[in-house]
Design a protein around this motif. Structure first.
Motif, PDB file in Angstrom:
ATOM      1  N   ASP A 170      68.299 -13.159   4.625  1.00 49.55           N
ATOM      2  CA  ASP A 170      68.813 -14.124   3.650  1.00 49.55           C
ATOM      3  C   ASP A 170      69.417 -13.416   2.443  1.00 49.55           C
ATOM      4  O   ASP A 170      70.480 -13.796   1.945  1.00 49.55           O
ATOM      5  CB  ASP A 170      67.698 -15.061   3.186  1.00 49.55           C
ATOM      6  CG  ASP A 170      67.275 -16.050   4.262  1.00 49.55           C
ATOM      7  OD1 ASP A 170      67.922 -16.098   5.318  1.00 49.55           O
ATOM      8  OD2 ASP A 170      66.281 -16.770   4.028  1.00 49.55           O
ATOM      9  N   THR A 171      68.729 -12.380   1.971  1.00 50.12           N
ATOM     10  CA  THR A 171      69.188 -11.665   0.777  1.00 50.12           C
ATOM     11  C   THR A 171      70.539 -10.993   0.998  1.00 50.12           C
ATOM     12  O   THR A 171      71.422 -11.030   0.131  1.00 50.12           O
ATOM     13  CB  THR A 171      68.148 -10.601   0.368  1.00 50.12           C
ATOM     14  OG1 THR A 171      66.910 -11.246   0.064  1.00 50.12           O
ATOM     15  CG2 THR A 171      68.616  -9.822  -0.856  1.00 50.12           C
TER      16      THR A 171
ATOM     17  N   LYS B  89      72.832 -11.854   3.115  1.00 46.57           N
ATOM     18  CA  LYS B  89      73.866 -12.893   3.263  1.00 46.57           C
ATOM     19  C   LYS B  89      75.033 -12.459   4.155  1.00 46.57           C
ATOM     20  O   LYS B  89      76.209 -12.636   3.809  1.00 46.57           O
ATOM     21  CB  LYS B  89      74.392 -13.321   1.890  1.00 46.57           C
ATOM     22  CG  LYS B  89      73.316 -13.931   1.003  1.00 46.57           C
ATOM     23  CD  LYS B  89      73.865 -14.304  -0.370  1.00 46.57           C
ATOM     24  CE  LYS B  89      72.773 -14.917  -1.242  1.00 46.57           C
ATOM     25  NZ  LYS B  89      73.261 -15.262  -2.599  1.00 46.57           N
TER      26      LYS B  89
END
Length: 226
Positions: A108-109, A111
């Motif tokens: 998620d970080t 992206k």
């Protein structure tokens, strides 16, 4: 749950199980998230690789795991540096063995820069736990009991899962179709989790003693940490 965190921009054939990591195509690409002489996460990774090698024989897993990492190092596939989101993105450690909730959080970080695959191996599936307790000397033990009840409610269990920490009641939530489909799609296949081994404290202690004391003599490589 231990998983392979993989930089998909650099690794085109995603490893599916521990033996895959020994393939020549993964030269200079496989790392742990810490030093297996001191990091519980890395100790459990060595143990898990051995559990795979022995077909699930817990008592032999620590020794087999050391032999697996000896092979991984001799083949040139093992990167003796602690891996994480930054080293994964830079390509220093394109494959990192770490807890799945950390790997999913990195996905998620980052992206999509790079694209990250999070793979729970087919064999040698090992899970760890975080625990809560109520002090016997708490001034208001009933308040603590209410807090515990909240932690194990559907609401809180889903909150843990949203942060990719696998909650104790995960199987029950899935069975009752409580987990939102969008969240399920972000997780590795649920059937892998059902096959996980949760080592007892005694099993962990025995494995830790073998791995920490024999890493230098068997594997013979220092892992630099962050």
């Amino acid at each position: 749950m231990l998983a392979f965190e993989v930089n998909k921009d650099l690794i085109k054939n995603i490893p599916a199980d521990w033996p895959d990591l020994l393939k020549p195509e993964y030269k200079d690409q496989v790392a742990l998230d810490g030093d297996p002489r001191s990091s519980n996460e890395s100790i459990q990774a060595v143990f898990a690789s051995g559990l795979s090698s022995t077909g699930g024989e817990i008592d032999k897993a620590a020794d087999a795991g050391l032999q697996f990492f000896k092979q991984l190092n001799l083949s040139g596939n093992f990167v003796p540096a602690s891996g994480g989101a930054s080293t994964l993105a830079l390509g220093t450690t394109p494959i990192v063995i770490r807890w799945d909730y950390l790997a999913l959080g990195d996905r998620d970080t980052l992206k999509g820069n790079p694209e990250v695959a999070v793979v729970v191996p087919k064999t040698g599936i090992v899970a760890g736990v975080y625990v809560q307790a109520i002090s016997a000397y708490a001034p208001h033990p009933n308040a603590a009991k209410l807090w515990m009840e909240h932690l194990y409610s559907d609401e809180s269990q889903l909150a843990w899962l949203n942060g990719y920490c696998h909650p104790a009641r995960f199987d029950d939530l899935v069975k009752r179709n409580v987990v939102p489909p969008a969240l399920m799609e972000k997780l590795p296949p649920a059937d892998n989790y059902a096959k996980a081994l949760f080592p007892t404290l005694e099993q962990q202690g025995k494995a830790k003693e073998i791995i920490t004391q024999q890493w230098d003599s068997v594997v013979g490589v220092n892992v630099t940490t962050k």
